[in-house]
Structures are given as structure tokens and as C-alpha cells.
Scaffold this active site. Structure first.
Site, mmCIF file in Angstrom:
data_model
loop_
_atom_site.group_PDB
_atom_site.id
_atom_site.type_symbol
_atom_site.label_atom_id
_atom_site.label_comp_id
_atom_site.label_asym_id
_atom_site.label_seq_id
_atom_site.Cartn_x
_atom_site.Cartn_y
_atom_site.Cartn_z
ATOM 1 N N GLY A 15 31.501 48.529 29.294
ATOM 2 C CA GLY A 15 32.231 47.269 29.259
ATOM 3 C C GLY A 15 33.528 47.257 30.039
ATOM 4 C CG ASN A 17 32.598 45.082 35.717
ATOM 5 O OD1 ASN A 17 33.301 44.679 36.631
ATOM 6 N ND2 ASN A 17 31.781 46.122 35.859
ATOM 7 N NE ARG A 94 15.771 44.150 27.636
ATOM 8 C CZ ARG A 94 14.728 44.977 27.606
ATOM 9 N NH1 ARG A 94 14.921 46.285 27.730
ATOM 10 N NH2 ARG A 94 13.516 44.523 27.469
ATOM 11 C CG HIS A 112 23.779 45.502 41.840
ATOM 12 N ND1 HIS A 112 23.039 46.079 40.838
ATOM 13 C CD2 HIS A 112 23.442 46.138 42.985
ATOM 14 C CE1 HIS A 112 22.283 47.033 41.355
ATOM 15 N NE2 HIS A 112 22.507 47.093 42.655
ATOM 16 C CG ASP A 144 17.020 35.115 41.687
ATOM 17 O OD1 ASP A 144 16.983 36.240 41.167
ATOM 18 O OD2 ASP A 144 16.810 34.928 42.900
ATOM 19 N N GLY A 146 14.773 37.362 39.513
ATOM 20 C CA GLY A 146 14.510 38.660 40.139
ATOM 21 C C GLY A 146 15.551 39.705 39.749
ATOM 22 C CG ASP A 148 20.316 43.837 40.756
ATOM 23 O OD1 ASP A 148 20.979 43.319 39.833
ATOM 24 O OD2 ASP A 148 19.864 44.994 40.691
ATOM 25 C CD GLU A 177 31.167 47.360 39.633
ATOM 26 O OE1 GLU A 177 30.920 46.828 38.543
ATOM 27 O OE2 GLU A 177 30.603 48.404 40.011
HETATM 28 C C1 GRF Z 1 28.805 48.236 36.666
HETATM 29 O O1 GRF Z 1 28.756 49.163 37.714
HETATM 30 C C2 GRF Z 1 28.109 46.960 37.058
HETATM 31 O O2 GRF Z 1 28.214 46.663 38.406
HETATM 32 C C3 GRF Z 1 26.674 47.258 36.709
HETATM 33 O O3 GRF Z 1 26.726 48.018 35.540
HETATM 34 C C4 GRF Z 1 27.984 48.684 35.464
HETATM 35 C C5 GRF Z 1 28.586 48.287 34.181
HETATM 36 O O4 GRF Z 1 29.779 48.977 33.935
HETATM 37 N N1 GRF Z 1 25.900 46.048 36.580
HETATM 38 P P1 GRF Z 1 30.722 48.478 32.754
HETATM 39 O O5 GRF Z 1 29.870 48.475 31.476
HETATM 40 O O6 GRF Z 1 31.238 47.125 33.093
HETATM 41 O O7 GRF Z 1 31.805 49.534 32.674
#
Ligand code: GRF
Length: 220
Positions: A15, A17, A94, A112, A144, A146, A148, A177
Site C-alpha cells: 500500500g 501507493n 485481481r 503499473h 479496461d 485486459g 495492463d 509512482e
Molecule cells: C506497485 O509497483 C504498483 O505499480 C503495482 O503494484 C505495486 C504495489 O505497491 N501495481 P504498493 O502496494 O502500492 O506498495
């Protein structure tokens, strides 16, 4: 502050992000707030982050549902009852189907850790190292059905340095990110960035340059 766009953040893991979004939302001039965090993994550290920030969270274990449709129906119900308008996938492991995406049409984002369309799916940083790329990065895109594959909104590049291992590259990308995701959330929730006919349209303005690839090594 009322009138802010309500976000639902879907997580499965650490988490970091989510934390970047929570930190951005803590600023009074940010146009969005996290209304609900949903994890499909009960032990996800992201749930601790939500608790610490005083944001409601819920665990919905996909395994507890008989089908993906039932899981997604429950997910939609939780998000709708929290008043969620935009959904941010933040390490949510998921795939989401058309029923879920139809409900939040054009309002689901994902981040991503690669420069899409390269290296979709799991272990994007490892894939990048194995192919020997010299520039890696991250992408925020509309979701979408798919893996990524949705329309790309923003990317940030980082160099791949001699001697990098997966952990070092992952950390360098994560830093970008955490900058990029809140920026994109701000721009989509204020309508500067929009999805029109399946393409991303961006109004002219000072923020537009921030959505583009930077030269690796360029100071942030
Ligand atoms: C990140 O690298 C994100 O881009 C990917 O999964 C990772 C999640 O990291 N989809 P966090 O849980 O946000 O630390």
C-alpha cells in the site's frame, strides 16, 4: 472539506501507493479524498495505513465468493455505499471484469511498474532487468478488462543502472509512482485529463508536461 471527489482505493499488499494518495488527500487544496479502502487480502499492510489515516476500510476476500461476478458485485456495493466516484487500483492483484468496469465506466485507474505496453503482468521490474532494458519506469492508465492494457495517461522513466537488482530498480520506480499517481488523480478528477472515444485527451495547461516521460536522470 466537502465537494471533493470520493476515491475508492483497491489494494492487496504493502500500500505504498495508497499512502501517496492518502498523503496527497491530506492537503486541503487536493480535489479528492479517499472514502474507502478495499483489500482482497486480510493481512495487507495497506489496511494499517488506512487505519492510521482514519479512512474506512473493508476486506473482501475473493476466495470467499462463488464466482468473480459475485465478488465484483460485492465490491461495487461497498464502493457505491461509500459514495465512491473514482476507483484507484493500487497494487490490487485481481483483474476486473466488464460488470465492475461498466459500473465505473471510464473512472477506474491503475498504476503499473513498467513503461507500458512493455512488461505487463507480474514482476514487471524483473522482466525489464531480464530483457536488459536501459530505461524503465511506471505508467498510470485507465483500466479496461485486459491485463495492463487500458489507455495510457502518464508515464515516468528511470534509468536502469549497472548492478541494479530487482529491489533497487523497484525502489527507484516506486519513487516515481508515488509522484505520478496523485498527479494523475488530481488531473482526472478536475477534468483536465479525460477519456474520449477510448483515447486520453488532455487540456492544455501547466500540468500537461508533468504527464510525459522524463529523461532518465533528469532531476525531479
Ligand atoms: C506497485 O509497483 C504498483 O505499480 C503495482 O503494484 C505495486 C504495489 O505497491 N501495481 P504498493 O502496494 O502500492 O506498495
Amino acid at each position: 472539506m466537502s465537494g471533493r471527489t470520493k476515491l475508492g482505493v483497491l489494494v492487496s499488499g504493502s500500500g505504498s501507493n495508497l499512502q501517496a494518495l492518502l498523503d496527497a488527500c491530506a492537503k486541503p487544496d487536493f480535489p479528492a479524498e479517499v472514502a474507502l479502502v478495499v483489500s482482497n487480502v486480510p493481512t495487507a499492510f495497506a489496511l494499517e495505513r488506512a487505519k492510521k489515516a482514519g479512512v474506512p476500510s473493508v476486506v473482501l476476500e475473493h476466495k470467499a465468493f462463488g464466482s468473480r461476478a459475485d465478488f465484483e458485485k460485492a465490491l461495487v456495493e461497498k464502493l457505491v455505499s461509500a459514495g465512491v466516484e473514482w476507483v484507484c487500483l493500487a497494487g490490487f492483484m485481481r483483474l476486473l471484469g466488464v460488470d465492475f468496469l461498466g459500473h465505473f465506466a471510464g473512472r477506474v485507474l491503475n498504476i503499473h511498474p513498467s513503461l507500458l505496453p512493455a512488461f505487463t503482468g507480474l514482476h514487471a521490474q524483473r522482466q525489464a532487468l531480464e530483457r536488459g532494458v536501459k530505461v524503465a519506469g511506471c505508467t498510470v492508465h485507465f483500466v479496461d478488462p485486459g491485463m495492463d492494457t487500458g489507455p495510457i495517461i502518464a508515464q515516468a522513466a528511470v534509468p536502469v543502472l549497472p548492478g541494479d537488482d530487482e529491489a533497487a530498480l523497484t525502489a527507484r520506480i516506486l519513487k516515481e509512482e508515488h509522484r505520478l499517481y496523485p498527479l494523475v488523480v488530481k488531473l482526472v478528477t478536475t477534468g483536465v485529463v479525460r477519456l474520449e472515444g477510448g483515447r486520453v485527451v488532455t487540456s492544455a495547461g501547466p500540468a500537461v508536461g508533468e504527464l510525459s516521460l522524463r529523461n532518465p536522470g533528469e532531476p525531479g
